[in-house]
Design a protein around this motif. Structure first.
Motif, PDB file in Angstrom:
ATOM      1  N   VAL A  93       0.825  -1.213   0.000  1.00  0.00           N
ATOM      2  CA  VAL A  93       0.000   0.000   0.000  1.00  0.00           C
ATOM      3  C   VAL A  93       0.856   1.258   0.000  1.00  0.00           C
ATOM      4  O   VAL A  93       0.766   2.094  -0.901  1.00  0.00           O
ATOM      5  CB  VAL A  93      -0.963   0.024   1.211  1.00  0.00           C
ATOM      6  N   ILE A 268      -7.100   0.736   0.005  1.00  0.00           N
ATOM      7  CA  ILE A 268      -6.717  -0.064   1.172  1.00  0.00           C
ATOM      8  C   ILE A 268      -7.962  -0.737   1.743  1.00  0.00           C
ATOM      9  O   ILE A 268      -9.063  -0.159   1.717  1.00  0.00           O
ATOM     10  CB  ILE A 268      -6.036   0.827   2.239  1.00  0.00           C
ATOM     11  N   GLN A 272      -6.604  -4.310   6.232  1.00  0.00           N
ATOM     12  CA  GLN A 272      -5.254  -3.732   6.251  1.00  0.00           C
ATOM     13  C   GLN A 272      -5.149  -2.595   7.258  1.00  0.00           C
ATOM     14  O   GLN A 272      -4.138  -2.463   7.961  1.00  0.00           O
ATOM     15  CB  GLN A 272      -4.876  -3.249   4.848  1.00  0.00           C
TER      16      GLN A 272
END
Length: 340
Positions: A93, A268, A272
């Protein structure tokens, strides 16, 4: 001199220090784990000489790296900014960089360093792979001693967003007090520093400035930084800037990360953000390592006193009066990240 093509193409070679007199810029090769480590990147020491290299400033300007998205985390110090930067190291990410040395070096270079700001930022923003997935963005947290560069940094990267994180006045002054004489000297230096680029006329002369107590000066250093943040929120880049309260971040970690993700366009998942919010780094001192709660308790016990509490109360009321007279606070509150 090093191979500029290699330094430009490998994202783990990052610019570290600029030397205008010699016309060179130093690069350091950092291992991936350095970005999530407790130390500032400015303090990183390569294990071997081959992990340090220099190129000319002309070669720096000529570099054309394959770059990605870069966003900033600006802060007023002692407000979990290092923790936030470390938290942004999320596999596949984003990458978080805590105080790369090049930003402070560019700030110290003054106007002569302005030409090299964008080339250095483009290098920090280079595309990376972590956990076998392309990183969507890099989050750079500069030292707060480089906050005068906020307008220049935002102008250099028109797509960049910025999160301004800060804490309450009591928390800031208590942190200064915990550090003893070095902390008080640091706060005095910070006050002079911010007054040089974002002055506030307090209606007092140099003699009265000298008579201010250490805690009064620390309070002013906090206030001037917040005032500078508000000026940038109200400025040309204001639409790309949001504020974040340190305590709110700590109390609502996953929600804060999701708000930052929405603001910066990160893709995202909830899983996460929940995983990042429960990371062991929240139990570890962001700068010193070790158990955060134990280190904090020890510092509080060593620095606590009735005299400090009494002065802190007086300083808080004094700073509040200045804040009200200067019309500060409303802009900060309006820019808080949404839905936290």
């Amino acid at each position: 001199m090093a191979d500029s093509a290699l330094l430009s193409s490998d994202p783990y070679w990052i610019p570290h220090r600029i030397d205008l007199k010699r016309g060179r810029v130093e690069f350091l090769k950092l291992p991936p784990q350095a970005f999530s480590g407790a130390s500032f990147l400015a303090d990183y020491t390569p294990e071997t000489a081959v992990d340090s290299a220099t190129v000319s400033l002309d070669e720096l300007v000529a570099m054309q790296p394959e770059t990605g998205q870069l966003h900033f985390i600006f802060h007023t110090a002692f407000c979990r900014s290092t923790l936030l930067a470390r938290t942004m190291n999320i596999n596949g990410v984003s990458v978080g960089m805590s105080e790369p040395g090049i930003i402070a070096s560019l700030a110290n270079a003054g106007e002569a360093g302005t030409r090299f700001i964008k080339p250095c930022l483009m290098l920090l923003a280079r595309a990376r792979i972590n956990a076998d997935a392309a990183v969507q963005a890099v989050f750079v947290k500069p030292t707060n001693h480089a906050n005068r560069l906020i307008p220049t940094l935002m102008h250099a990267l028109p797509e960049a967003k910025a999160v301004l994180i800060s804490n309450s006045l009591p928390d800031f002054v208590k942190a200064v007090n915990r550090k003893g004489l070095p902390g008080r000297r640091w706060a005095r230096n910070l006050y002079l520093e911010v007054q040089s680029y974002a002055p506030l006329d307090l209606g007092i002369d140099s003699r009265e400035n000298f008579l201010l107590s250490d805690l009064q000066v620390a309070g002013l250093a906090w206030l001037l930084q917040r005032r500078w943040f508000e000026a940038n929120i109200s400025g040309p880049s204001g639409a790309r800037i949001r504020s974040l309260d340190s305590d709110r971040f700590n109390e609502s970690r996953a929600e804060s990360l999701r708000a930052i993700a929405r603001f910066t366009g990160l893709n995202i998942t909830r899983a996460q953000t929940e995983s990042a919010a429960s990371s062991p780094i929240f139990r570890t001192h962001a700068k010193l390592g070790g158990n955060y709660a134990a280190i904090r308790r020890k510092g509080d016990l060593q620095s606590a006193s009735g005299v400090f509490d009494e002065e802190m109360d007086m300083v808080g009321k004094w700073i509040k009066q200045i804040e009200l007279q200067a019309g500060l606070g409303e802009v900060w509150r309006k820019a808080i990240l949404p839905e936290i």
